[in-house]
Design an enzyme around this catalytic site. Sequence first.
Site: not given
Ligand code: F6R
Length: 578
Positions: A2, A573
């Site tokens: 969110c 994300k």
């Molecule tokens: C896949 C993707 C996720 C992130 C994961 C970790 O394309 O984006 O697997 O890599 O959720 O996220 P961060 O890098 O923001 O810790």
Amino acid sequence: MCGIIGITGNKVNPEKAINMLSRLDYRGYDSAGIALNTGERVEIEKGKGKIQQAINKEKLPNRSEVALSHTRWSTHGEPSQENAHPHTDCEGEIAVVHNGIIHNHDELKEKLEKKGHEFCSDTDTEVIPHLIEERLNGREKNRKEVLKTIKKVKEQIKGEYAVVVSLKGRKELYGFKKDSPLCIGINPDGEENYFSSDIYSFSHLTNQSIALEDGEKALITPKGYQIYNGSLQKINRQPEKFEWNQEKTNKEEEHHMLSEIKEQPEAVKRLLKKQNEEGLGRLTQLIKNHERTVLTASGTSYHASLLGAHLLQDAGRETQAIIASEYQNYIKPGEKTLTIGVSQSGETMDVVKALKHAEQRNSTTSSIVNVPKTTIPRKTQHSVKIHAGQEIAVASTKTFTNQVTTFARISNQLGEQKNIKKLPIKIEKTINKNEETIKDLSKQLKEEKHIYIIGEGPTYPIAREIALKLKEIPYIHAEGMMGGELKHGTLALIENNTPVISLRTNDKMLKTEEEIRSKGAKIIPISTETELEIPEGNKIEKALCTNTIGQLLSYYTAKERNCPIDRPRNLAKAVTVQ
Ligand code: F6R
């Protein structure tokens, strides 16, 4: 996950709130809502679906002094209009947006219902406005009482949360947090201020922000802000300037994912130019000073860490990569261990918790992060930026490349001689050489149910990363594994025409290919001398060029299958829950 936003100003309109919220939709996109507080009333407009379809701005007053908005990734209660935020008290005078989870909401709801409160959603969040209403009942709704109430509510709720509250008649917003991120944006024109889950919602309006710490409470007005500690004493904290690259590239494509894949040469150049040698040198020194280094991360960042561990091992340092949610089960940290959290968003809760666990056991902590001013760089003793700039598509692409490039630079500082200056041009060449072939191949692959990807050494993490991309974007089941491991079980799944993408870096892989071809597999090789072709180079260059082909293949296959490429189902994300 969110995204939450609060705006206080003299001319706040629905457009502004929607525009800022749209910049956070990568944090969740199953429903959205806005509350505009005009002083006399709190008007709410919310619904299921993406922001534009969920909010009918025509139904809202065109001017107010206070706005709240929320884009949701559901954890409690399905995506629906009732469950969309903001949530209110019984009278509709207290509006709340929340990111996180209130674990004891059932128990609190039961008590509140016994006192006559009526609930209209299945969310955990709705207890918050009712708890505020209950505590304020019969009291003046002045600043002092509201702050005391928030303190009391914080004592009652258990969980992770970032919360922003608006009360009818008050031209200010209140925010408080625990474990989930919340920051303040200070507009330089002195007429408007913001609360937000992250700086991106307001980075087009200001470059000054303040990150709130757990336990703190804050209020913002159009002209100012005030932060309070747990005992409601005032804290004096000045805004900090942040630098955040959100340049539009000249490669504006149909989807953010494709723009970001094609931006990779630029992103690497930016890193080579901007990544602070001093900060990187300090991290290299920390690696040297510790007996072993543990890299901890999730998803794509974990795959970058796997490759990072391989590169640091090459440079003679004992290194391992561990998925953040399993850190506590597999790692015994201590003084001799350096733990490095690797994260694009800087907010992934699994990584935050792993680092907390490491620190509590005397491990030194550091981080490699893309988004500045986020929880992970603030909570680690040292941090390095990767300068990939804003990544909007849910799938991580350019940030993977810049994470690996960072590890390559560290391994060079440790004595390796892997020249990466030509990496940008090699990635560019890979895209230009292969894009049309990949478009054709994706037409063939679009009906597949299972795809296997095999690699070894530096391409093993790439095989895993390509498999992840094929799962999350075109929704095809894919398995990325070490070529040598296939014969120990998975070979039983290979049938006539099963596609196996072979990341062929040496002759050993040819033998594995031969073995699976004899079982009927359709081999799709990627190498320096096949149709899917990467340029000659060192192992980092080859690995990253191979990965670029995998990214494009996932993208074009998803396009063939009409998938929602930038916003895949069930994903967000920034994963700020455990
Ligand atoms: C896949 C993707 C996720 C992130 C994961 C970790 O394309 O984006 O697997 O890599 O959720 O996220 P961060 O890098 O923001 O810790």
